[in-house]
Design an enzyme around this catalytic site. Sequence first.
Site, mmCIF file in Angstrom:
data_model
loop_
_atom_site.group_PDB
_atom_site.id
_atom_site.type_symbol
_atom_site.label_atom_id
_atom_site.label_comp_id
_atom_site.label_asym_id
_atom_site.label_seq_id
_atom_site.Cartn_x
_atom_site.Cartn_y
_atom_site.Cartn_z
ATOM 1 N N GLY A 47 -15.553 5.407 -2.461
ATOM 2 C CA GLY A 47 -14.994 5.573 -1.118
ATOM 3 C C GLY A 47 -14.734 4.262 -0.397
ATOM 4 O O GLY A 47 -14.319 4.255 0.751
ATOM 5 N N GLY B 219 -12.471 2.210 -1.192
ATOM 6 C CA GLY B 219 -11.066 1.837 -1.358
ATOM 7 C C GLY B 219 -10.913 0.697 -2.342
ATOM 8 O O GLY B 219 -9.931 -0.040 -2.320
ATOM 9 N N ASP C 20 -4.213 1.125 -9.362
ATOM 10 C CA ASP C 20 -5.651 0.914 -9.527
ATOM 11 C C ASP C 20 -6.019 0.742 -10.997
ATOM 12 O O ASP C 20 -6.768 -0.172 -11.369
ATOM 13 C CB ASP C 20 -6.429 2.109 -8.957
ATOM 14 C CG ASP C 20 -6.104 2.360 -7.500
ATOM 15 O OD1 ASP C 20 -5.450 1.500 -6.887
ATOM 16 O OD2 ASP C 20 -6.500 3.417 -6.984
ATOM 17 N N GLU D 202 -6.837 11.485 -13.424
ATOM 18 C CA GLU D 202 -6.922 11.629 -11.975
ATOM 19 C C GLU D 202 -5.954 12.714 -11.469
ATOM 20 O O GLU D 202 -6.293 13.502 -10.593
ATOM 21 C CB GLU D 202 -6.624 10.269 -11.337
ATOM 22 C CG GLU D 202 -7.028 10.206 -9.914
ATOM 23 C CD GLU D 202 -7.777 8.924 -9.551
ATOM 24 O OE1 GLU D 202 -8.254 8.194 -10.458
ATOM 25 O OE2 GLU D 202 -7.882 8.658 -8.355
ATOM 26 N N GLU E 122 0.844 -1.200 0.000
ATOM 27 C CA GLU E 122 0.000 0.000 0.000
ATOM 28 C C GLU E 122 0.873 1.242 0.000
ATOM 29 O O GLU E 122 1.834 1.337 0.771
ATOM 30 C CB GLU E 122 -0.908 -0.046 1.232
ATOM 31 C CG GLU E 122 -2.315 0.420 0.998
ATOM 32 C CD GLU E 122 -3.092 -0.443 0.007
ATOM 33 O OE1 GLU E 122 -3.105 -0.088 -1.194
ATOM 34 O OE2 GLU E 122 -3.684 -1.444 0.418
ATOM 35 N N SER F 4 -11.405 1.292 -5.698
ATOM 36 C CA SER F 4 -11.104 1.918 -6.981
ATOM 37 C C SER F 4 -12.259 1.971 -7.962
ATOM 38 O O SER F 4 -12.101 1.691 -9.146
ATOM 39 C CB SER F 4 -9.938 1.209 -7.661
ATOM 40 O OG SER F 4 -8.820 1.327 -6.866
ATOM 41 N N SER F 5 -13.419 2.377 -7.470
ATOM 42 C CA SER F 5 -14.505 2.613 -8.415
ATOM 43 C C SER F 5 -14.099 3.726 -9.377
ATOM 44 O O SER F 5 -14.530 3.746 -10.531
ATOM 45 C CB SER F 5 -15.789 2.972 -7.680
ATOM 46 O OG SER F 5 -15.583 4.098 -6.880
ATOM 47 N N SER F 6 -13.236 4.633 -8.924
ATOM 48 C CA SER F 6 -12.838 5.739 -9.810
ATOM 49 C C SER F 6 -11.972 5.243 -10.968
ATOM 50 O O SER F 6 -12.207 5.621 -12.123
ATOM 51 C CB SER F 6 -12.133 6.836 -9.025
ATOM 52 O OG SER F 6 -11.101 6.298 -8.240
ATOM 53 N N THR G 94 2.983 2.007 -2.067
ATOM 54 C CA THR G 94 4.290 1.722 -2.658
ATOM 55 C C THR G 94 4.298 2.050 -4.153
ATOM 56 O O THR G 94 5.366 2.214 -4.736
ATOM 57 C CB THR G 94 4.661 0.235 -2.470
ATOM 58 O OG1 THR G 94 3.483 -0.539 -2.700
ATOM 59 C CG2 THR G 94 5.167 -0.036 -1.076
HETATM 60 C C1 GLA Z 1 -5.029 4.861 -4.011
HETATM 61 C C2 GLA Z 1 -4.230 5.262 -5.247
HETATM 62 C C3 GLA Z 1 -3.245 4.155 -5.643
HETATM 63 C C4 GLA Z 1 -2.408 3.711 -4.446
HETATM 64 C C5 GLA Z 1 -3.289 3.439 -3.233
HETATM 65 C C6 GLA Z 1 -2.479 3.171 -1.991
HETATM 66 O O1 GLA Z 1 -5.869 3.780 -4.295
HETATM 67 O O2 GLA Z 1 -5.081 5.514 -6.328
HETATM 68 O O3 GLA Z 1 -2.429 4.605 -6.687
HETATM 69 O O4 GLA Z 1 -1.403 4.634 -4.155
HETATM 70 O O5 GLA Z 1 -4.163 4.520 -2.943
HETATM 71 O O6 GLA Z 1 -1.756 2.002 -2.131
#
Ligand code: GLA
Length: 382
Positions: free
Chosen positions: A123, A125, A173, A161, A35, A127-129, A37
């Site tokens: 929201g 976490g 993501d 983004e 995470e 990655s719907s975006s 990274t």
């Molecule tokens: C979000 C970002 C990713 C990544 C994570 C954390 O999801 O979009 O690029 O940095 O946070 O690991």
Amino acid sequence: MNKTLINSIKKSFIDKFKGDPIMVFSPGRINIIGEHTDYNDGFVFPAAVNKGIVAAIGKSNSNSSIVFAADKEEILEFTLNQIKPLAQGSWQNYVLGVVSEIQNRSKIISNFNIVFGGDIPGGAGMSSSAALENSVAFGLNELFNLGLSKQDMILISQKAEHNYVGVKCGIMDQYASMFGIKNNALLLDCRTVKSKPFEIDFKDSELILINTNVKHSLSDSAYNDRRSVCESIASMLNIKALRDATEYDLETIKDQVTPENYQKALYIIQENLRTIKASKSIENGDLKTLGELMYSSHNGLQNQYKVSCDELDFLVEQAKINGHVLGARMMGGGFGGCTINLVAKNESENFKAKAAKAYKAKFNNDCSIYDVKLSDGTHIIK
Ligand code: GLA
């Protein structure tokens, strides 16, 4: 995939715009470990899931383009030669950003209509975006024969983004959502942007997600702050990114950075190593080690990198005291969203019920629990 969702998006498109749309599914993702990274050129270990965004897309003869967000029942209408970020946009900026980045590559598109909807909450976490960005990039590429590769498309999504949403995200993501492989997680090297698939079969254990259903507001600015701390420490060390640093290197500049920033950089160096170790433990079928790495990852995110929150910490504590949860940690950018838990299958119903009850009692708010299947990346729905 969610057939009801696909049918309703298609129907909504036909009701509004007529014609036969191209249908795209673009998945959300989980991340087993690794995470924050990604923007340090390091390793991450995500997988695309069977939940995400469904988009219906077709050409339009009118003078403007229209995007309809079916879940929110909101409309965005714009003219192609006058695109700019909206001040208070949310989903709108993901779409506009992708269109604008496609245009920046001198690709010619004409007006179009899109209807989209999804089955992962924003929201979470998950990655719907990125799923939305990829669905638009993929759909437009198909509709106008733009000749973009998947690699081009994820860079377009990422730039959208950065430039339209204002989050200087890494590539995890968009990559996971675009390149996911059914039943596999991908050990992604974010420097080369190449990945190695690992088939995931945890036998008597499984991954489950628990959504805190909170999203604390400082998440975007805190994200960009973390990124700039990492970049400034890398430049003090004269290296391209923290991926190139060892703990020993970091030690040499310890007195030149604040203790807080030292801990942040240390977290990145350690998390990168944990991610590689996790891939080895999966290869060896050693879930006990994998679980321990996940708990250490959370500990670092909570205490060193400081991107967790009370709700996430509480859920990870619930996992720890359970005894049948091998590992748990917050997932994604942080400050809300989900925890990912590696749980013994025969105890998982028990754990879910207990965690949900405890969460409600503590925060007077419900958490949501998801089982996910690992799925293929962005594709046309036939
Ligand atoms: C979000 C970002 C990713 C990544 C994570 C954390 O999801 O979009 O690029 O940095 O946070 O690991």
